[in-house]
Enzyme design. Structure first.
Site, PDB file in Angstrom:
ATOM      1  N   LYS A 273      -9.431  13.794   3.802  1.00  0.00           N
ATOM      2  CA  LYS A 273      -8.538  12.635   3.840  1.00  0.00           C
ATOM      3  C   LYS A 273      -7.679  12.781   5.086  1.00  0.00           C
ATOM      4  CE  LYS A 273      -7.016  13.867  -0.286  1.00  0.00           C
ATOM      5  NZ  LYS A 273      -6.985  12.631  -1.019  1.00  0.00           N
ATOM      6  N   ARG A 274      -6.904  11.744   5.426  1.00  0.00           N
ATOM      7  CA  ARG A 274      -5.997  11.887   6.558  1.00  0.00           C
ATOM      8  C   ARG A 274      -5.045  13.053   6.335  1.00  0.00           C
ATOM      9  NH1 ARG A 274      -5.086   7.935  10.237  1.00  0.00           N
ATOM     10  NH2 ARG A 274      -3.892   9.569  11.261  1.00  0.00           N
TER      11      ARG A 274
ATOM     12  N   LYS B 288       0.161  14.517   1.390  1.00  0.00           N
ATOM     13  CA  LYS B 288      -1.138  14.806   0.773  1.00  0.00           C
ATOM     14  C   LYS B 288      -1.325  16.306   0.516  1.00  0.00           C
ATOM     15  CE  LYS B 288      -3.488  10.768   2.827  1.00  0.00           C
ATOM     16  NZ  LYS B 288      -4.257  10.083   1.760  1.00  0.00           N
TER      17      LYS B 288
ATOM     18  N   LYS C  80     -14.555   8.201  -5.088  1.00  0.00           N
ATOM     19  CA  LYS C  80     -15.874   8.516  -4.515  1.00  0.00           C
ATOM     20  C   LYS C  80     -16.381   9.853  -5.051  1.00  0.00           C
ATOM     21  CE  LYS C  80     -14.201   6.427  -0.209  1.00  0.00           C
ATOM     22  NZ  LYS C  80     -13.523   6.826   1.053  1.00  0.00           N
TER      23      LYS C  80
ATOM     24  N   HIS D  30       0.791  -1.235   0.000  1.00  0.00           N
ATOM     25  CA  HIS D  30       0.000   0.000   0.000  1.00  0.00           C
ATOM     26  C   HIS D  30       0.813   1.270   0.000  1.00  0.00           C
ATOM     27  CE1 HIS D  30      -4.200  -1.264   0.533  1.00  0.00           C
ATOM     28  NE2 HIS D  30      -3.662  -2.358   1.055  1.00  0.00           N
TER      29      HIS D  30
ATOM     30  N   THR E 181      -8.550   6.627  -2.740  1.00  0.00           N
ATOM     31  CA  THR E 181      -9.876   6.098  -3.067  1.00  0.00           C
ATOM     32  C   THR E 181     -10.938   7.179  -2.958  1.00  0.00           C
ATOM     33  OG1 THR E 181     -10.007   5.245  -0.805  1.00  0.00           O
ATOM     34  CG2 THR E 181      -9.493   3.656  -2.547  1.00  0.00           C
TER      35      THR E 181
HETATM   36  C1  LIG Z   1     -12.252   6.923   1.412  1.00  0.00           C
HETATM   37  C2  LIG Z   1     -11.835   7.342   2.752  1.00  0.00           C
HETATM   38  C3  LIG Z   1     -10.492   7.623   3.019  1.00  0.00           C
HETATM   39  C4  LIG Z   1      -9.412   7.568   1.961  1.00  0.00           C
HETATM   40  O1  LIG Z   1      -9.262   8.857   1.408  1.00  0.00           O
HETATM   41  P1  LIG Z   1      -8.014   9.232   0.462  1.00  0.00           P
HETATM   42  O2  LIG Z   1      -8.339  10.600   0.003  1.00  0.00           O
HETATM   43  O3  LIG Z   1      -8.028   8.245  -0.653  1.00  0.00           O
HETATM   44  O4  LIG Z   1      -6.810   9.158   1.302  1.00  0.00           O
HETATM   45  C5  LIG Z   1     -10.136   8.032   4.290  1.00  0.00           C
HETATM   46  N1  LIG Z   1     -11.060   8.137   5.269  1.00  0.00           N
HETATM   47  C6  LIG Z   1     -12.361   7.887   5.041  1.00  0.00           C
HETATM   48  C7  LIG Z   1     -13.328   8.050   6.152  1.00  0.00           C
HETATM   49  C8  LIG Z   1     -12.790   7.480   3.786  1.00  0.00           C
HETATM   50  O5  LIG Z   1     -14.091   7.210   3.578  1.00  0.00           O
END
Ligand SMILES: *Cc1c(COP(=O)(O)O)cnc(C)c1O
Length: 799
Positions: free
Chosen positions: A533-534, A539, A645, A345, A641
């Protein structure tokens, strides 16, 4: 089970009376909620039992997905929708004057994960069941999930996540499947039996809690098995029992709130071995209930290792085969290396997991001994394969410099190693792990991530789902590629305006949420530009907020410069010990305070930080986005991911060519996304000739200078020290993530968004094209790829 609204109502009222001795009208809302959850679980349990039976009877192969994290979110709506009973329940409850949404809000998120990696595991479970494949998930039943984030005075404060407060209606405790896991002690050679024995070990009881994973439009219901630690019957003689109990409880108490850095703690290693050993024990026993022995283990079981956290599966399965079932090493190794597959990952060097040999030896003496032997044999193999290339040998050794390299162990012990997006897999094969790719040709492969389009489109955005039904029917729910049928409506002005209307409704919803939670009034007609995101340096949330500072400064300076109204929305948790990330949160909130309250600019520019980002909040935020911020430093985000979405919900990606953004851009075309910044090759070149100097950017671009100076001149904090850490990261540490190098290109990309958005009709078209091309990013496609190339499963025969 109920099939009609009337049957539902009868059953609901009967259960309320039987359980609480009251009528529906008299019962408390939490009682109504718990009864509804129980009804849904019982509804699923018939299919659950049938699925288990069918898999056994047909002697089917199963996949076991081992993951330290499953970020499940809420299950009630998802399960009712997947079972096709949502509308019946909703209308039945309405007859009693109950609004189903009020019950839904009582469910806690199962937040047993940090972010993307854990959410991927959850999406995979949904797709596996929905595609009718037999699958098991294994993880830890954390007493407290990922911490709850509060923002106080702009700072992140962590609060324990007590997700089990109202109980967990979905889980079933299964003491019959419990087992004991061994820690500490030592290994002795038993000459009579001619084998190694692990003696004086401390035992910890592992008890599974099973959660049904309900597929959509199928009777298949799989299992997510959560392992909880409890005291064993045999407790250690040399320890005070209270200390022992405490240590046992600690194992499954809390999720490590770290993301992309391994926590170097003995407790974490304990957690890993605990659920690996318990999970494998239950798989082996289940296997032996159906088959006479373990010789066909690899034909009937495939174990997918989600990152290196569960890699102890490899030595533990060796241990079981050799110590408990008298296999010879080679035979055991053959089974293990045909059972295990590993998903990588990350390529962040600091995130590659390593454990001190001394710690491993002390905590898991027999496991360490097996790893040593794997290492010894692996070295022998590499020596032959590499014609004695000493340097190569040093680069691939499992044991090196007093540490166990978990990714190397994973690669040696698995028949498949996959990356999670095309670019990521390329980097693995051609750079980071090229030695291994040469040693094991054909082992590396790509499986681009996906997200379940049921949760992330159909259920969280019913307004958009209705529009899709109207335009193209509902075949896309079964076959997400059918979303492409929408392409021919991209030029249809009625569909375009209906889309804009749906987006407007979702923005109104989010605006209401922001008003309620942040007290900030945002303009629904502004561009909702969202980065959730985190929080992590790579990022680059910092780049985003620096651009906001730039816009603010320029509008203040130049009354003729005005942007299309924008609302910049952030959501992010920082690891509690990640000081830099916490400062970025404070900076975002500090900028928000200044910008939102400045009457000169605040009709053009608002900044909102939404606290406690998690799955359920994401389901509210993502459908409201106009712009999806995916701006990681190229080469650092393995896949991402949330980018998928957002795309599914009709947002335009503003991103770098990183992770799965590359594949999104490829699919929608340049005209339907905004790509900016350096590519992986550009960055590699800068690194190779050591030619990146952050100060040059500071000195040569007055916009950058002004923004960077504002971090320490008191504009956003009374103390000049407040954001010194951020200043230092950029200037003294030479901007490790190349924010300054990408700044100009990012400004231009944002300007392009402004221009594009003004043409509302064309913007709608872009969004529609994104939705139309998003089917590829359904985790149904990802799972089919894993099944075809790695797992080789058959669907459950369910009638
Ligand atoms: C999808 C999702 C992530 C992943 O987000 P990235 O932008 O791809 O890092 C992190 N936290 C939650 C709650 C998510 O639903």
């Amino acid at each position: 089970m109920f099939k009609t609204k009337e049957e539902f109502k009868y059953e609901f009222s009967k259960r309320i009376i039987e359980t609480y001795g009251r009528t529906v009208e008299e019962s408390h809302i939490t009682e109504k909620f718990m009864i509804l959850e129980n009804m849904v679980r019982d509804y699923a349990s018939v299919n659950w039992a049938m699925t288990k039976m069918s898999v056994q009877q047909h002697e089917q192969k199963q996949v076991h997905y081992f993951s330290m994290e499953f970020l499940m979110g809420r299950l009630l709506v998802n399960n009712m929708m997947n079972l096709g009973i949502y509308d019946i329940a909703k209308e039945g409850l309405a007859d009693y004057g109950i609004n189903i949404h009020e019950l839904e809000e009582l469910e806690s998120d199962a937040g047993l994960g940090n972010g993307g990696l854990g959410r991927l595991a959850a999406c995979f479970m949904d797709s596996l069941a929905s595609l009718s494949y037999p699958a098991f998930g294994h993880t830890i039943r954390y007493t407290y999930g990922f911490f709850e984030q509060k923002i106080e005075d702009g700072y992140q404060v962590e609060v324990p996540d007590q997700w089990l407060r109202l109980g967990n209606a979905w889980e079933v405790r299964k003491p019959k499947h419990q087992c004991d896991v061994k820690f500490f002690g030592h290994v002795v050679w038993n000459g009579d039996k001619q084998k190694w024995e692990h003696v004086d070990a401390e035992l910890v009881r592992a008890v599974p809690y099973d959660v049904p994973i309900v597929g959509a439009d199928t009777k298949v219901t799989n299992t997510l098995r959560l392992w909880k630690s409890e005291p064993a019957d045999d407790i250690p003689r040399n320890k005070d029992f209270r200390q022992y109990t405490q240590e046992v409880n600690d194992i499954t108490q809390t999720l490590y709130p770290d993301d992309s850095t391994p926590a170097g703690k003995m407790l974490r290693l304990k957690q890993q071995y605990f659920f690996v050993a318990a999970g494998l024990n239950s798989i082996v026993r289940a296997h032996l209930r159906v088959y006479p022995d373990l010789h066909n283990f690899a034909d009937k079981n495939v174990i997918q290792l989600n990152d290196t956290h569960p890699v102890l599966v490899i030595p533990e399965l060796m241990r079981i085969l050799i110590d408990d079932y008298e296999f010879e090493w080679d035979e055991a190794w053959d089974i293990v290396t045909h059972t295990c597959a590993y998903t990588n990952h990350t390529i962040l060097a600091e995130a590659l997991e390593k454990w001190p040999i001394e710690m491993m030896k002390n905590l898991l003496p027999r496991i360490y001994q097996i790893i040593e032997e794997i290492h010894r044999r692996f070295i022998g193999y590499v020596k032959i394969a590499s014609n004695g290339d000493e340097q190569l040998l040093n680069r691939v050794m499992i044991l090196r410099d007093g540490q166990v390299h978990m990714a190397r162990l994973a690669i040696a012990g698995s028949f498949s190693v996959n990356g999670v997006a095309a670019l990521h897999t390329d980097i693995l094969k051609n750079r980071e792990m090229q030695d291994f790719d040469r040693i094991f040709p054909g082992k590396f492969n790509n499986k681009t991530n996906g997200v379940t389009h049921r949760r992330w489109l159909a259920y969280c955005n019913p307004q958009l789902a209705d529009l899709l039904h109207e335009a193209i029917g509902d075949s896309w729910i079964k076959h997400p590629d059918d979303l492409e049928k929408l392409k021919k409506f991209a030029d249809d002005s009625i569909i375009r305006s209906k889309f804009l209307n749906v987006k407007y409704q979702r923005k109104e919803d989010l605006a209401r949420y922001i008003k309620e939670h942040n007290g900030i009034e945002v303009d629904v007609n502004s561009i909702f530009d969202i980065q959730v995101k985190r929080l992590h340096a790579y990022k680059r949330q910092l780049l985003n907020i620096m651009h906001v500072i730039y816009l603010y400064q320029r509008m203040k300076e130049d009354p003729s410069f005005r942007i299309y109204p924008h609302t910049y929305i952030f959501g992010a948790k920082a690891a509690p010990s990640y000081y830099f990330a916490k400062k970025v949160i404070k900076l975002i909130n500090a900028v928000a305070d200044v910008v939102n309250n400045d009457p000169v600019t605040n009709q053009y520019l608002k900044v909102v930080f939404i606290e406690n980002y998690g799955v359920t909040i994401a389901e509210h935020i993502i459908p409201a986005a106009d712009v999806s911020e995916q701006i990681s430093t190229a080469g650092k985000e393995a896949s991402g991911t949330s980018n998928m979405k957002f795309m599914m919900n009709g947002a335009v990606t503003l991103g770098t060519l990183d992770g799965a953004n590359v594949e999104i851009a490829e699919r929608v075309g340049d005209e339907n996304c905004v790509i900016f910044g350096m590519k992986v090759e550009d960055i590699n070149k800068l690194k190779a000739d050591n030619s990146y100097h952050a100060w040059d950017y500071y000195n040569n671009d007055f916009r950058i200078k002004k923004v960077v100076d504002s971090l320490t001149d008191g504009t956003f904090a009374s103390s000049r020290e407040e954001f010194k850490l951020i200043f230092d990261e950029l200037m003294s540490h030479n901007d490790e993530y190349y924010l300054l190098a990408d700044f100009d290109s990012y400004v231009k990309a944002q300007e392009k968004i402004n221009e594009l958005y003004k043409d509302r009709d064309n913007w709608a078209k872009m969004c529609i094209m994104n939705i139309a091309m998003s089917g590829y990013f359904s985790s149904d496609r990802t799972i089919e790829d894993y099944v075809k190339d790695i797992w080789h499963l058959e669907r459950v025969a369910n009638k």
